[in-house]
Design a protein around this motif. Structure first.
Motif: not given
Length: 420
Positions: A305, A309, A318
């Motif tokens: 993740w 971002t 995250a």
């Protein structure tokens, strides 16, 4: 090789009724001193290296030399533990790191600094392997998760506090942090020596007192193979890619100031510490496998993740997810390795394999992910890292549980080669 050979015949005792041996608290305190000292020199080391008129690549090589020497010397350290015992190797390793760190303060050239720092990696792997072996031998089977979690927490807290202290000490000169760390290590040597000198629990044992679990025998246990996979993935993601790419991602993708990278690393460490508060006890109560799988899933998902971002709040969230996953994973995987070895077995080769898997991941991860980030994208680099961690989770999902629970016997330590 039956499970009773390595001390697996005793049912689990509830952790609340099992006190921690005094010797373990000694190792935990020493771990904090070692970690805080490592953090103290971290802010000074790159700047000290560049003070010898070298570039960023040469400065990074000083850091890599430490990790490389750890990797190369790990098999030798394991052999020394087998022959000499855990306590002597632990103390000698601390002395080597203390002397080499003190020598760094007096380095007159880049090459001297490189050699002295590399020697520190030799001592580091000596006390790391011997400390793990001591914890395996001294920790009661029912609280191995709690012990490994406590040990990891002390090291993590030291790593959090160390850079703060080191940043303050740099103002007194780039050589000062090295001298402070060397002195702190010598104090740790004195404390460990005096506190464990007359301990029967930590006393060296003769070569024939306990059987040695060979690496090829441990390999036959799927739990150990799963621990190797998670150790490699953890080294790749946490010790490698996180440190190498997060600071660059902050500047190149998020367009933020470099200070955000420090915040991100601290957020990860704080989430890691938060998970360690409960993960060791859960691993002792519920088993190693559920916590290892859950930790790997969170670590893999959070790491992947990160690369996708686009805002600071999501980026930090995250980091929290990945940090929680790492904190859940470590006590479980270390306790599972201790289960495989058993409290009455020698496990030097087994611990060496576990440590080397992490070191290989920590060295390989930044190189591969950095190449992908440069040629493709940061998203691809973090995504690949997440996939590697999730593959380790899949391997763990097929491994047997190594913790014995009342009425639920653990899987045999060494499974037959056929019919698996």
């Amino acid at each position: 090789m039956g499970s009773t050979v390595f001390g697996r015949g005793t049912a689990r005792v509830r952790t609340a009724k099992v006190p921690l041996p005094r010797e373990i608290w000694v190792l935990v305190a020493a771990s904090f001193v070692i970690a805080i000292g490592f953090g103290i020199v971290a802010p000074a080391l790159p700047a000290f290296a560049t003070s010898f008129d070298v570039g960023v690549t040469a400065s990074s090589a000083v850091i890599s030399a430490f990790a490389l020497m750890r990797l190369l010397f790990t098999p030798t350290a394991g052999s020394l533990v087998q022959r000499l015992g855990e306590r002597p190797v632990y103390l000698v390793g601390l002395v080597v790191v203390a002397v080499s760190t003190g020598a760094c303060a007096f380095a007159q050239s880049y090459w001297q600094l490189l050699v002295f720092r590399g020697l520190g990696g030799v001592g580091s792997t000596m006390f790391t392997i011997s400390a793990l072996a001591l914890l395996v031998r001294m920790a009661p089977p029912g609280i191995r998760g709690r012990v490994t979690g406590l040990y990891a927490s002390s090291f993590l807290l030291g790593n959090i506090a160390g850079p703060i202290v080191g940043g303050l000490l740099v103002g007194f000169g780039l050589r000062v942090p090295f001298l402070i760390y060397a002195a702190a290590l010598l104090v740790a040597v004195a404390v460990v020596h005096t506190q464990l000198r007359h301990s029967t629990l930590a006393a060296p044992e003769g070569p024939d007192d306990r059987p040695t679990l060979r690496l090829r025998d441990a390999w036959e246990h799927r739990t150990y193979r799963a621990a190797l996979a998670s150790s490699f993935a953890n080294g790749w993601a946490v010790f490698g890619v996180r440190v190498a790419l997060v600071p660059l991602f902050v500047v190149d993708v998020l367009g933020s100031e470099p200070a955000l990278a420090g915040v991100a690393l601290s957020v990860f460490a704080a989430a890691n510490a938060g998970a360690l508060l409960f993960s060791g006890r859960v691993a002792d109560a519920r088993g190693r496998k559920p916590l290892a799988v859950a930790g790997l899933v969170l670590l893999g998902a959070g790491t992947a993740w990160l690369g996708f971002t686009t805002s600071t709040p999501l980026f930090l969230l995250a980091c929290v997810v990945a940090g929680l996953g790492a904190g859940m994973l470590n006590p479980a995987q270390q306790a599972s390795v201790a289960d495989v070895i058993g409290s009455r077995g020698r496990g030097g080769p087994v611990l060496v394999g576990f440590q080397m898997a992490s070191d290989v991941g920590g060295i390989t991860g930044p190189l591969v992910a950095g190449f992908i980030a440069d040629r493709v994208s940061y998203s691809a680099a973090f995504g690949l890292t997440g996939v590697i961690v999730l593959v380790a989770a899949a391997i763990w999902s097929r491994a047997p549980e190594s913790l014995e629970r009342p009425g639920v016997p653990a899987a045999p330590l060494v499974e037959p080669i056929t019919g698996r």
